[in-house]
Design an enzyme around this catalytic site. Structure first.
Site, PDB file in Angstrom:
ATOM      1  N   TYR A 149       0.846  -1.212   0.000  1.00  0.00           N
ATOM      2  CA  TYR A 149       0.000   0.000   0.000  1.00  0.00           C
ATOM      3  C   TYR A 149       0.874   1.252   0.000  1.00  0.00           C
ATOM      4  O   TYR A 149       1.776   1.403   0.822  1.00  0.00           O
ATOM      5  CB  TYR A 149      -0.924   0.044   1.224  1.00  0.00           C
ATOM      6  CG  TYR A 149      -2.097  -0.925   1.177  1.00  0.00           C
ATOM      7  CD1 TYR A 149      -2.432  -1.631   0.024  1.00  0.00           C
ATOM      8  CD2 TYR A 149      -2.887  -1.120   2.291  1.00  0.00           C
ATOM      9  CE1 TYR A 149      -3.500  -2.506  -0.009  1.00  0.00           C
ATOM     10  CE2 TYR A 149      -3.976  -2.003   2.280  1.00  0.00           C
ATOM     11  CZ  TYR A 149      -4.259  -2.697   1.113  1.00  0.00           C
ATOM     12  OH  TYR A 149      -5.324  -3.559   1.095  1.00  0.00           O
TER      13      TYR A 149
HETATM   14  N1  LIG Z   1      -7.572  -7.255   0.186  1.00  0.00           N
HETATM   15  C1  LIG Z   1      -7.715  -6.443  -0.824  1.00  0.00           C
HETATM   16  O1  LIG Z   1      -7.495  -6.803  -1.983  1.00  0.00           O
HETATM   17  C2  LIG Z   1      -8.157  -5.037  -0.565  1.00  0.00           C
HETATM   18  C3  LIG Z   1      -8.520  -4.197  -1.656  1.00  0.00           C
HETATM   19  C4  LIG Z   1      -8.954  -2.908  -1.373  1.00  0.00           C
HETATM   20  C5  LIG Z   1      -9.013  -2.445  -0.061  1.00  0.00           C
HETATM   21  N2  LIG Z   1      -8.619  -3.255   0.969  1.00  0.00           N
HETATM   22  C6  LIG Z   1      -8.676  -2.802   2.380  1.00  0.00           C
HETATM   23  O2  LIG Z   1      -9.973  -2.285   2.635  1.00  0.00           O
HETATM   24  C7  LIG Z   1      -9.886  -0.949   3.103  1.00  0.00           C
HETATM   25  C8  LIG Z   1     -11.120  -0.176   2.674  1.00  0.00           C
HETATM   26  O3  LIG Z   1     -11.246  -0.216   1.244  1.00  0.00           O
HETATM   27  P1  LIG Z   1     -11.750   1.061   0.462  1.00  0.00           P
HETATM   28  O4  LIG Z   1     -10.927   2.267   0.829  1.00  0.00           O
HETATM   29  O5  LIG Z   1     -11.843   0.679  -0.968  1.00  0.00           O
HETATM   30  O6  LIG Z   1     -13.214   1.209   1.125  1.00  0.00           O
HETATM   31  P2  LIG Z   1     -14.536   1.955   0.627  1.00  0.00           P
HETATM   32  O7  LIG Z   1     -15.302   2.239   1.864  1.00  0.00           O
HETATM   33  O8  LIG Z   1     -15.216   1.186  -0.433  1.00  0.00           O
HETATM   34  O9  LIG Z   1     -14.036   3.316  -0.029  1.00  0.00           O
HETATM   35  C9  LIG Z   1     -13.438   4.287   0.761  1.00  0.00           C
HETATM   36  C10 LIG Z   1     -13.405   5.617   0.006  1.00  0.00           C
HETATM   37  O10 LIG Z   1     -14.729   6.115  -0.201  1.00  0.00           O
HETATM   38  C11 LIG Z   1     -14.777   7.498   0.064  1.00  0.00           C
HETATM   39  N3  LIG Z   1     -15.581   7.674   1.301  1.00  0.00           N
HETATM   40  C12 LIG Z   1     -15.490   6.935   2.452  1.00  0.00           C
HETATM   41  N4  LIG Z   1     -16.407   7.343   3.354  1.00  0.00           N
HETATM   42  C13 LIG Z   1     -17.088   8.331   2.777  1.00  0.00           C
HETATM   43  C14 LIG Z   1     -18.158   9.135   3.234  1.00  0.00           C
HETATM   44  N5  LIG Z   1     -18.688   8.986   4.459  1.00  0.00           N
HETATM   45  N6  LIG Z   1     -18.653  10.078   2.381  1.00  0.00           N
HETATM   46  C15 LIG Z   1     -18.126  10.230   1.142  1.00  0.00           C
HETATM   47  N7  LIG Z   1     -17.107   9.505   0.657  1.00  0.00           N
HETATM   48  C16 LIG Z   1     -16.592   8.549   1.469  1.00  0.00           C
HETATM   49  C17 LIG Z   1     -13.324   7.945   0.270  1.00  0.00           C
HETATM   50  O11 LIG Z   1     -12.708   8.182  -0.986  1.00  0.00           O
HETATM   51  P3  LIG Z   1     -12.622   9.612  -1.709  1.00  0.00           P
HETATM   52  O12 LIG Z   1     -12.460  10.649  -0.652  1.00  0.00           O
HETATM   53  O13 LIG Z   1     -11.454   9.518  -2.633  1.00  0.00           O
HETATM   54  O14 LIG Z   1     -13.883   9.742  -2.444  1.00  0.00           O
HETATM   55  C18 LIG Z   1     -12.699   6.679   0.820  1.00  0.00           C
HETATM   56  O15 LIG Z   1     -11.310   6.630   0.678  1.00  0.00           O
HETATM   57  C19 LIG Z   1      -8.552  -0.430   2.550  1.00  0.00           C
HETATM   58  O16 LIG Z   1      -8.032   0.648   3.277  1.00  0.00           O
HETATM   59  C20 LIG Z   1      -7.692  -1.668   2.674  1.00  0.00           C
HETATM   60  O17 LIG Z   1      -7.216  -1.772   4.017  1.00  0.00           O
HETATM   61  C21 LIG Z   1      -8.210  -4.544   0.730  1.00  0.00           C
END
Ligand SMILES: NC(=O)c1ccc[n+]([C@@H]2O[C@H](COP(=O)([O-])OP(=O)(O)OC[C@H]3O[C@@H](n4cnc5c(N)ncnc54)[C@H](OP(=O)(O)O)[C@@H]3O)[C@@H](O)[C@H]2O)c1
Length: 384
Positions: A64
């Site tokens: 990451y």
């Molecule tokens: N194992 C794997 O392959 C894998 C893959 C992906 C992620 N992960 C893990 O899962 C975690 C979460 O994944 P993700 O970041 O993709 O989760 P997500 O909840 O789907 O997306 C998070 C993104 O959505 C936006 N956001 C979040 N809360 C919000 C709100 N209340 N209002 C408006 N926009 C909001 C922000 O991006 P913006 O501000 O840019 O809009 C934030 O960075 C990662 O940090 C990582 O640890 C694992």
């Protein structure tokens, strides 16, 4: 199914004794290297806010933000003297040295290389939960499970998990662990949200039957389910990650589809009726799905994280949850179509059989299935 407990209650992960919060803090957004993350002070504030809310479960990976995520997380945990309290999960698989095929993948050589790098960046001498990040289609599962077990016996790793693997692979991994006396797989980390429900076909049943809690990634479909994107001529538009990564080949970023816009519209209507934000409703929905042990939150701003941390403070009324389920149900396909009620009637010779095998029909909720034990009160909060 009873609603998830609050953040400062804990679940035991899979069949282990490891207590984790029902909402984990994802740190893939720590660092600006990938073009859509947060700066260091914001990341520090997010860790502080999460810990103050009672959270103990942190998710990172060696790759990451090119290592920044692990380094900052380790630094924040050290400066707050949280190492004993924190459950740190990290991952290996992705290549760290272009041109060197053994600096990536799931073979023993890379696992033993990668774990040393993660320990160094995190500034710790053990990892609470070590994941295989993504199936490499090559390495025998026996080699992975044996190396995981060696790492546990060496004291460098406490528990092990699999992320982004086929159901058959995880099933074989768990069987090998069981029959050879290796450390079992305690969790499957998978993409799961109203916009991505395909894990319900195999992984949900597998996880609940064989003692693996599901840790959910991208619960907001990379921000799509927060409602800030709108359909446009080239797919969709809005300020955030999904706009920045338009055209990316990574499958998880292909979210601007007609099907997803229909799901977003129904979520918007339901959230409005509940007088709640769309992100909170989407997170609550996925946190309460069968087999889910913990939902990994992602945020780039402190205000987003604080919004998301309140996602377990209410229940979705059953009639509204049913609307969300219906709008997002995965399309049935073979062989699952072959296990449905009509076929079962033929198998049973017309006799009604009361208990149904769990999880075969994608649209069917699995009643009463919980992975892990809910702990609340003094033992869970560490106050005894
Ligand atoms: N194992 C794997 O392959 C894998 C893959 C992906 C992620 N992960 C893990 O899962 C975690 C979460 O994944 P993700 O970041 O993709 O989760 P997500 O909840 O789907 O997306 C998070 C993104 O959505 C936006 N956001 C979040 N809360 C919000 C709100 N209340 N209002 C408006 N926009 C909001 C922000 O991006 P913006 O501000 O840019 O809009 C934030 O960075 C990662 O940090 C990582 O640890 C694992």
């Amino acid at each position: 199914m009873p609603a998830k407990p609050k953040l400062d209650s804990y679940y035991t992960l899979g069949r282990t004794g490891l207590r984790v919060s029902p909402l984990a803090l994802g740190t893939m957004t720590f660092g600006t290297e990938w073009g859509w993350g947060s700066d260091k002070e914001t990341a520090r504030q997010m860790v502080n806010s999460y810990v103050e809310a009672g959270g103990n479960f942190f998710d990172t990976a060696d790759g990451y933000t090119n290592g920044t995520s692990e380094a900052w997380l380790g630094e924040f945990i050290t400066e707050k003297n949280l190492r004993d309290k924190a459950v740190i999960a990290t991952k290996f698989t992705y290549n760290a040295e272009p041109g060197n095929p053994n600096a990536g993948g799931n073979g023993r050589k890379n696992m033993l290389r990668a774990v040393e790098g993660s320990l160094r960046r995190l500034g710790t001498d053990y990892i609470d939960l070590y994941y295989l990040h993504t199936w490499d289609r090559l390495t025998p599962v026996e080699e992975v499970m044996r190396t995981f077990d060696d790492l546990v016996r060496s004291g460098k790793v406490r528990h092990v998990g699999l992320s982004d693997v086929p159901g058959w692979y995880a099933s074989r991994a768990q069987a090998i662990a069981e029959f050879r006396g290796y450390e079992p797989v305690s969790t499957l980390q998978l993409e799961y949200s109203l916009a991505e429900r395909n894990i319900e076909r195999e992984h949900t049943t597998l996880a609940t039957e064989y003692g693996m809690g599901i840790t959910v990634w991208s619960p907001l479909a990379s921000g799509l389910l927060s409602g800030k994107y709108r359909p446009s001529e080239d797919g969709g538009t809005g300020a955030g990650r999904l706009d920045t990564v338009k055209g990316s080949p990574i499958p998880a970023f292909q979210k601007f589809t007609q099907r997803n816009w229909r799901i977003v519209a129904e979520l918007e209507a339901v959230a409005k009726q509940m007088n709640r934000g769309m992100a909170q409703v989407a997170l609550n929905w996925v946190a309460n799905r069968p087999g889910v042990a913990s939902v990994i939150l992602g945020a780039t701003k402190l205000s987003q994280l604080e919004d998301n941390l309140a996602a377990l403070s209410f229940d979705i009324p059953p009639e509204l949850a049913a609307r969300l389920d219906a709008a997002s149900a995965p399309e049935p396909f073979f062989p699952y179509t072959f296990f449905q009620d009509g076929q079962q009637q033929r198998i049973a010779g017309g006799v009604t059989i009361a208990s149904r095998p769990q999880g075969y029909a994608p649209a069917v909720r699995i009643p009463g299935v919980e992975t892990g034990t809910v702990i609340s009160g003094p033992a869970a909060t560490g106050k005894r």
